[in-house]
Design a protein around this motif. Structure first.
Motif, PDB file in Angstrom:
ATOM      1  N   ARG A  89      31.605  24.041  38.057  1.00  0.00           N
ATOM      2  CA  ARG A  89      31.035  22.825  38.851  1.00  0.00           C
ATOM      3  C   ARG A  89      29.596  22.349  38.195  1.00  0.00           C
ATOM      4  O   ARG A  89      28.825  23.079  38.198  1.00  0.00           O
ATOM      5  CB  ARG A  89      30.976  22.992  40.159  1.00  0.00           C
ATOM      6  N   VAL A  91      26.942  20.083  38.314  1.00  0.00           N
ATOM      7  CA  VAL A  91      26.141  18.748  38.587  1.00  0.00           C
ATOM      8  C   VAL A  91      24.990  18.490  37.698  1.00  0.00           C
ATOM      9  O   VAL A  91      24.487  19.356  36.973  1.00  0.00           O
ATOM     10  CB  VAL A  91      25.645  19.030  40.166  1.00  0.00           C
ATOM     11  N   ASN A 100      23.686  11.628  41.313  1.00  0.00           N
ATOM     12  CA  ASN A 100      24.992  12.151  40.686  1.00  0.00           C
ATOM     13  C   ASN A 100      26.106  11.329  40.989  1.00  0.00           C
ATOM     14  O   ASN A 100      27.066  11.407  39.883  1.00  0.00           O
ATOM     15  CB  ASN A 100      25.166  13.647  41.082  1.00  0.00           C
ATOM     16  N   ALA A 135      20.374  18.032  43.519  1.00  0.00           N
ATOM     17  CA  ALA A 135      21.628  18.675  43.347  1.00  0.00           C
ATOM     18  C   ALA A 135      21.331  20.207  43.257  1.00  0.00           C
ATOM     19  O   ALA A 135      22.163  20.886  43.376  1.00  0.00           O
ATOM     20  CB  ALA A 135      22.468  17.721  42.298  1.00  0.00           C
ATOM     21  N   GLN A 143      27.722  22.000  46.053  1.00  0.00           N
ATOM     22  CA  GLN A 143      27.697  21.415  44.427  1.00  0.00           C
ATOM     23  C   GLN A 143      29.203  21.331  44.059  1.00  0.00           C
ATOM     24  O   GLN A 143      29.684  20.375  43.527  1.00  0.00           O
ATOM     25  CB  GLN A 143      27.206  22.381  43.613  1.00  0.00           C
ATOM     26  N   LEU A 146      30.091  17.926  45.505  1.00  0.00           N
ATOM     27  CA  LEU A 146      29.427  16.892  45.019  1.00  0.00           C
ATOM     28  C   LEU A 146      30.235  16.635  43.458  1.00  0.00           C
ATOM     29  O   LEU A 146      30.398  15.471  43.319  1.00  0.00           O
ATOM     30  CB  LEU A 146      28.182  17.357  44.766  1.00  0.00           C
ATOM     31  N   THR A 147      30.831  17.667  42.906  1.00  0.00           N
ATOM     32  CA  THR A 147      31.293  17.677  41.646  1.00  0.00           C
ATOM     33  C   THR A 147      32.659  16.806  42.011  1.00  0.00           C
ATOM     34  O   THR A 147      33.071  15.984  41.071  1.00  0.00           O
ATOM     35  CB  THR A 147      31.683  18.877  41.123  1.00  0.00           C
ATOM     36  N   ARG A 150      31.753  13.187  42.638  1.00  0.00           N
ATOM     37  CA  ARG A 150      31.433  12.566  41.614  1.00  0.00           C
ATOM     38  C   ARG A 150      32.678  12.089  40.786  1.00  0.00           C
ATOM     39  O   ARG A 150      32.704  10.970  40.172  1.00  0.00           O
ATOM     40  CB  ARG A 150      30.273  13.341  40.842  1.00  0.00           C
TER      41      ARG A 150
END
Ligand SMILES: Nc1ncnc2c1ncn2[C@@H]1O[C@H](COP(=O)(O)OP(=O)(O)O)[C@@H](O)[C@H]1O
Ligand SMILES: [Mg+2]
Length: 237
Positions: A89, A91, A100, A135, A143, A146-147, A150
């Motif tokens: 992952r 970021v 991000n 991040a 994370q 978030l990945t 994104r």
């Protein structure tokens, strides 16, 4: 019938002189969540790298909605509609959660901008509360979310998740599982690589099992659950 969103046909993949994948066939239809299952070293990540254009097949073909993408460089494969979330992952650690997300924003292959930061925050409320955090200071599970978020900002036709639960605490694994189920219920097409078949139960609709670089089984997840022999032979259960 419409062409599958993703189709891998007879793909042979090599790292240098050593062949890793042997005639892989795989089809994911719109709206499916396909689990790509297999033990450590079976070739799951290599299959994803082949699809993403990072380890292109020496023989065989990969098509997105009927259009060949094998042979294209990774950035063009991404633009054609593949959203690839690798194992590690990644970021941008010095930037905020929101930045991000913005970095990942691009129109989908037909110019659609379905995913916005506002929509991401609805689906990932945990990220809404962290939008101004750096991040690099988020936990591993945050994370990972978030990945995934994104990558969705790039409006892909299919989301490839490589072992999203790996190395995370059980409570976070459950949260990631809930998130993937939510995405499935929203109609996102997903290919999910996993060693852990329990994680896929209740999440995936279909399953393809690979062993030593070959497909050994493909059916619905319910059929796999009922097939003790395949599970014992090819999966660590
Ligand atoms: N960069 C590489 N160079 C050479 N061999 C590799 C490389 N990456 C992976 N392999 C080998 O390819 C096989 C499949 O690996 P991988 O696709 O990572 O499996 P999985 O994701 O199912 O654990 C393994 O035998 C692994 O050692
Ligand atoms: Mg792997």
């Amino acid at each position: 019938m419409a062409a599958p969103i993703l189709e891998v046909r007879a793909a042979d993949v090599f790292y240098g002189a050593s062949q890793i994948l042997f005639g892989i066939d795989l089809a994911v239809e719109r709206g499916q969540t396909m689990a790509l299952l297999g033990r450590n070293g079976a070739g799951k990540s290599t299959t994803f790298k082949a699809i993403a254009g990072i380890a292109p097949p020496r023989r065989g073909q990969i098509a997105l909605s009927g259009t060949t993408v094998s042979g294209k460089p990774p950035y063009l494969v991404a633009r054609a509609g593949i959203g690839y979330v690798p194992e590690d992952r990644q970021v941008f650690p010095e930037h905020t959660v929101e930045d991000n997300l913005i970095v990942g924003a691009k129109p989908g292959p037909r110019g659609d901008r379905h995913w916005t930061t506002a929509r991401i925050y609805e689906v990932f409320p945990i990220l809404a509360g962290m939008r101004h955090r750096i991040a690099g200071r988020l936990s591993g599970g945050e994370q990972q979310m978030l990945t995934i978020a994104r990558t969705l900002m790039g409006n892909p036709d299919i989301l490839l998740l490589d072992e999203p639960s790996e190395g995370l605490a059980p409570i976070i694994v459950r949260a990631i599982g809930d998130l993937i189920r939510t995405l499935r219920e929203m109609g996102v097409t997903i290919l999910l690589a996993e060693q852990n078949m329990h994680f896929c139960m209740g999440i995936a609709t279909h399953a393809t099992v690979i062993d030593k670089g070959q497909v050994v089984y493909s059916d619905t997840i319910a059929a796999l659950r009922g097939n003790e022999a395949v599970m014992q032979r090819y999966l660590a259960v």
